[in-house]
Scaffold this motif. Structure first.
Motif, PDB file in Angstrom:
ATOM      1  N   GLN A  57       0.830  -1.209   0.000  1.00 12.48           N
ATOM      2  CA  GLN A  57       0.000   0.000   0.000  1.00 12.48           C
ATOM      3  C   GLN A  57       0.862   1.256   0.000  1.00 12.48           C
ATOM      4  O   GLN A  57       0.607   2.203  -0.745  1.00 12.48           O
ATOM      5  CB  GLN A  57      -0.955   0.006   1.199  1.00 12.48           C
ATOM      6  CG  GLN A  57      -2.059  -1.017   1.085  1.00 12.48           C
ATOM      7  CD  GLN A  57      -3.022  -0.947   2.261  1.00 12.48           C
ATOM      8  OE1 GLN A  57      -2.650  -0.562   3.367  1.00 12.48           O
ATOM      9  NE2 GLN A  57      -4.273  -1.321   2.010  1.00 12.48           N
ATOM     10  N   LYS A  58       1.889   1.276   0.837  1.00  9.84           N
ATOM     11  CA  LYS A  58       2.787   2.436   0.903  1.00  9.84           C
ATOM     12  C   LYS A  58       3.887   2.385  -0.161  1.00  9.84           C
ATOM     13  O   LYS A  58       4.587   3.365  -0.358  1.00  9.84           O
ATOM     14  CB  LYS A  58       3.425   2.513   2.296  1.00  9.84           C
ATOM     15  CG  LYS A  58       2.442   2.799   3.408  1.00  9.84           C
ATOM     16  CD  LYS A  58       3.062   2.672   4.790  1.00  9.84           C
ATOM     17  CE  LYS A  58       4.196   3.629   5.011  1.00  9.84           C
ATOM     18  NZ  LYS A  58       4.762   3.567   6.364  1.00  9.84           N
ATOM     19  N   ARG A  59       4.052   1.214  -0.786  1.00  8.87           N
ATOM     20  CA  ARG A  59       5.119   0.964  -1.770  1.00  8.87           C
ATOM     21  C   ARG A  59       6.499   1.201  -1.147  1.00  8.87           C
ATOM     22  O   ARG A  59       7.370   1.850  -1.727  1.00  8.87           O
ATOM     23  CB  ARG A  59       4.927   1.803  -3.035  1.00  8.87           C
ATOM     24  CG  ARG A  59       3.647   1.467  -3.794  1.00  8.87           C
ATOM     25  CD  ARG A  59       3.592   2.092  -5.175  1.00  8.87           C
ATOM     26  NE  ARG A  59       4.704   1.718  -6.041  1.00  8.87           N
ATOM     27  CZ  ARG A  59       4.815   0.567  -6.722  1.00  8.87           C
ATOM     28  NH1 ARG A  59       3.878  -0.348  -6.608  1.00  8.87           N
ATOM     29  NH2 ARG A  59       5.860   0.341  -7.497  1.00  8.87           N
ATOM     30  N   THR A  60       6.671   0.662   0.062  1.00 14.23           N
ATOM     31  CA  THR A  60       7.923   0.839   0.797  1.00 14.23           C
ATOM     32  C   THR A  60       8.539  -0.506   1.176  1.00 14.23           C
ATOM     33  O   THR A  60       7.863  -1.547   1.185  1.00 14.23           O
ATOM     34  CB  THR A  60       7.696   1.645   2.089  1.00 14.23           C
ATOM     35  OG1 THR A  60       6.658   1.007   2.855  1.00 14.23           O
ATOM     36  CG2 THR A  60       7.310   3.078   1.783  1.00 14.23           C
ATOM     37  N   VAL A  61       9.818  -0.459   1.508  1.00 11.24           N
ATOM     38  CA  VAL A  61      10.531  -1.614   2.062  1.00 11.24           C
ATOM     39  C   VAL A  61      11.245  -1.154   3.333  1.00 11.24           C
ATOM     40  O   VAL A  61      11.547   0.028   3.496  1.00 11.24           O
ATOM     41  CB  VAL A  61      11.554  -2.207   1.065  1.00 11.24           C
ATOM     42  CG1 VAL A  61      10.837  -2.821  -0.132  1.00 11.24           C
ATOM     43  CG2 VAL A  61      12.585  -1.187   0.628  1.00 11.24           C
ATOM     44  N   VAL A  62      11.498  -2.090   4.222  1.00 10.54           N
ATOM     45  CA  VAL A  62      12.262  -1.802   5.435  1.00 10.54           C
ATOM     46  C   VAL A  62      13.635  -2.445   5.282  1.00 10.54           C
ATOM     47  O   VAL A  62      13.747  -3.655   5.065  1.00 10.54           O
ATOM     48  CB  VAL A  62      11.547  -2.333   6.696  1.00 10.54           C
ATOM     49  CG1 VAL A  62      12.453  -2.195   7.922  1.00 10.54           C
ATOM     50  CG2 VAL A  62      10.236  -1.590   6.919  1.00 10.54           C
ATOM     51  N   LEU A  63      14.655  -1.606   5.367  1.00  3.74           N
ATOM     52  CA  LEU A  63      16.043  -2.050   5.297  1.00  3.74           C
ATOM     53  C   LEU A  63      16.759  -1.606   6.562  1.00  3.74           C
ATOM     54  O   LEU A  63      16.188  -0.886   7.382  1.00  3.74           O
ATOM     55  CB  LEU A  63      16.722  -1.474   4.050  1.00  3.74           C
ATOM     56  CG  LEU A  63      16.077  -1.837   2.708  1.00  3.74           C
ATOM     57  CD1 LEU A  63      16.760  -1.081   1.560  1.00  3.74           C
ATOM     58  CD2 LEU A  63      16.126  -3.332   2.457  1.00  3.74           C
ATOM     59  N   THR A  64      17.994  -2.033   6.710  1.00  4.66           N
ATOM     60  CA  THR A  64      18.788  -1.639   7.870  1.00  4.66           C
ATOM     61  C   THR A  64      20.107  -1.042   7.388  1.00  4.66           C
ATOM     62  O   THR A  64      20.546  -1.303   6.267  1.00  4.66           O
ATOM     63  CB  THR A  64      19.090  -2.847   8.783  1.00  4.66           C
ATOM     64  OG1 THR A  64      19.904  -3.788   8.066  1.00  4.66           O
ATOM     65  CG2 THR A  64      17.814  -3.516   9.253  1.00  4.66           C
ATOM     66  N   ARG A  65      20.723  -0.241   8.251  1.00  8.82           N
ATOM     67  CA  ARG A  65      22.062   0.281   7.966  1.00  8.82           C
ATOM     68  C   ARG A  65      22.909   0.008   9.198  1.00  8.82           C
ATOM     69  O   ARG A  65      22.527   0.336  10.322  1.00  8.82           O
ATOM     70  CB  ARG A  65      22.040   1.777   7.670  1.00  8.82           C
ATOM     71  CG  ARG A  65      23.415   2.296   7.306  1.00  8.82           C
ATOM     72  CD  ARG A  65      23.541   3.786   7.003  1.00  8.82           C
ATOM     73  NE  ARG A  65      22.351   4.575   7.092  1.00  8.82           N
ATOM     74  CZ  ARG A  65      21.808   5.242   6.056  1.00  8.82           C
ATOM     75  NH1 ARG A  65      22.345   5.174   4.871  1.00  8.82           N
ATOM     76  NH2 ARG A  65      20.740   5.976   6.239  1.00  8.82           N
ATOM     77  N   GLN A  66      24.081  -0.599   8.952  1.00 11.44           N
ATOM     78  CA  GLN A  66      24.992  -0.877  10.058  1.00 11.44           C
ATOM     79  C   GLN A  66      26.426  -0.961   9.554  1.00 11.44           C
ATOM     80  O   GLN A  66      26.672  -1.129   8.367  1.00 11.44           O
ATOM     81  CB  GLN A  66      24.593  -2.155  10.791  1.00 11.44           C
ATOM     82  CG  GLN A  66      24.605  -3.422   9.956  1.00 11.44           C
ATOM     83  CD  GLN A  66      24.108  -4.618  10.722  1.00 11.44           C
ATOM     84  OE1 GLN A  66      24.621  -4.941  11.805  1.00 11.44           O
ATOM     85  NE2 GLN A  66      23.101  -5.286  10.202  1.00 11.44           N
ATOM     86  N   PHE A  67      27.371  -0.858  10.482  1.00 10.91           N
ATOM     87  CA  PHE A  67      28.794  -0.915  10.168  1.00 10.91           C
ATOM     88  C   PHE A  67      29.215  -2.359   9.956  1.00 10.91           C
ATOM     89  O   PHE A  67      28.882  -3.234  10.750  1.00 10.91           O
ATOM     90  CB  PHE A  67      29.613  -0.292  11.306  1.00 10.91           C
ATOM     91  CG  PHE A  67      31.088  -0.358  11.074  1.00 10.91           C
ATOM     92  CD1 PHE A  67      31.705   0.522  10.193  1.00 10.91           C
ATOM     93  CD2 PHE A  67      31.865  -1.299  11.731  1.00 10.91           C
ATOM     94  CE1 PHE A  67      33.073   0.468   9.963  1.00 10.91           C
ATOM     95  CE2 PHE A  67      33.238  -1.360  11.517  1.00 10.91           C
ATOM     96  CZ  PHE A  67      33.840  -0.481  10.631  1.00 10.91           C
ATOM     97  N   ARG A  68      29.978  -2.594   8.875  1.00 13.62           N
ATOM     98  CA  ARG A  68      30.503  -3.927   8.561  1.00 13.62           C
ATOM     99  C   ARG A  68      32.015  -3.815   8.337  1.00 13.62           C
ATOM    100  O   ARG A  68      32.477  -3.331   7.316  1.00 13.62           O
ATOM    101  CB  ARG A  68      29.834  -4.485   7.314  1.00 13.62           C
ATOM    102  CG  ARG A  68      28.334  -4.693   7.434  1.00 13.62           C
ATOM    103  CD  ARG A  68      27.999  -5.756   8.440  1.00 13.62           C
ATOM    104  NE  ARG A  68      26.652  -6.258   8.254  1.00 13.62           N
ATOM    105  CZ  ARG A  68      26.091  -7.157   9.037  1.00 13.62           C
ATOM    106  NH1 ARG A  68      26.771  -7.645  10.072  1.00 13.62           N
ATOM    107  NH2 ARG A  68      24.870  -7.570   8.810  1.00 13.62           N
ATOM    108  N   MET A  69      32.780  -4.261   9.319  1.00 12.46           N
ATOM    109  CA  MET A  69      34.242  -4.138   9.277  1.00 12.46           C
ATOM    110  C   MET A  69      34.869  -4.765   8.029  1.00 12.46           C
ATOM    111  O   MET A  69      35.749  -4.148   7.419  1.00 12.46           O
ATOM    112  CB  MET A  69      34.855  -4.741  10.546  1.00 12.46           C
ATOM    113  CG  MET A  69      36.340  -4.547  10.666  1.00 12.46           C
ATOM    114  SD  MET A  69      36.738  -2.781  10.767  1.00 12.46           S
ATOM    115  CE  MET A  69      38.487  -2.855  11.048  1.00 12.46           C
TER     116      MET A  69
END
Length: 194
Positions: A57-69
């Motif tokens: 309905q919102k045409r959205t996705v949920v993603l994450t952002r994090q540090f990856r050494m």
């Protein structure tokens, strides 16, 4: 573990610090029928699961952002990665794992996800099998803040972005995580937002 094309397998553990680094020496039968001795190392970090959360309905996705050494030491300037929610199975089924990870990382509580792919992400050196899912979410499912498990030293930023923007970030190389690229492409090819 032995089969018709490999024999006389010798196994040595090189490191068992964070995960396990193994060394294998074995005889391998080549396509011409001759045998040769090969040595290979494989990194065992356990099997995992990942999910693309989407809202049609919102045409959205949920993603994450994090540090990856590992990405930082290999040219990713600030080490930050935009990814789908993911985690190691740690004795759970893939579905149990990803439902737990969704809540820990994003704060959404889903009861149902759909497995769409099973992959070996780096078969030349890593043993990990990754189970890939998609899951529909709604605002009412957000029951916690998310951000990851504190005891796992996670510091995760939750991103809800338009699907078209996620595709753009993938096309420009701002999203470079393989499991995320595969799941975004799966959503595009299979018309999750049609």
């Amino acid at each position: 573990m032995e089969n018709s094309i490999i024999k006389n397998i010798e196994h040595e553990i090189l490191s068992d610090n964070w995960y396990t680094l193994n060394k294998y020496t074995f005889e391998y039968q080549k396509f011409d029928g001759s045998w040769e001795i090969q040595k290979r190392e494989s990194y065992d970090c356990g099997d995992g699961a990942a999910v693309l959360l989407y809202n049609t309905q919102k045409r959205t996705v949920v993603l994450t952002r994090q540090f990856r050494m590992p990405t930082y030491v290999n040219g990713n300037t600030n080490g930050m990665m935009v990814e789908v929610c993911a985690g190691l199975l740690d004795g759970l089924t893939p579905e149990e794992c990803i439902l737990k990870e969704i809540l820990e990382e994003t704060g959404y509580q889903l009861t149902e996800v759909t497995q769409v792919l099973v992959t070996y992400m780096c078969p030349g050196s890593v043993t990990q099998k990754l189970y890939l899912f998609v899951g529909a979410y709604e605002e009412a499912m957000k029951i916690e803040e998310g951000g990851g498990a504190e005891h796992e030293t996670e510091n995760i930023e939750v991103l809800e972005i338009p699907f078209e923007k996620a595709l753009h970030l993938m096309a420009t190389g701002e999203i470079r995580d393989a499991k995320t690229v595969m799941l975004l492409q799966y959503a595009q090819v299979n018309g999750l937002f049609s």
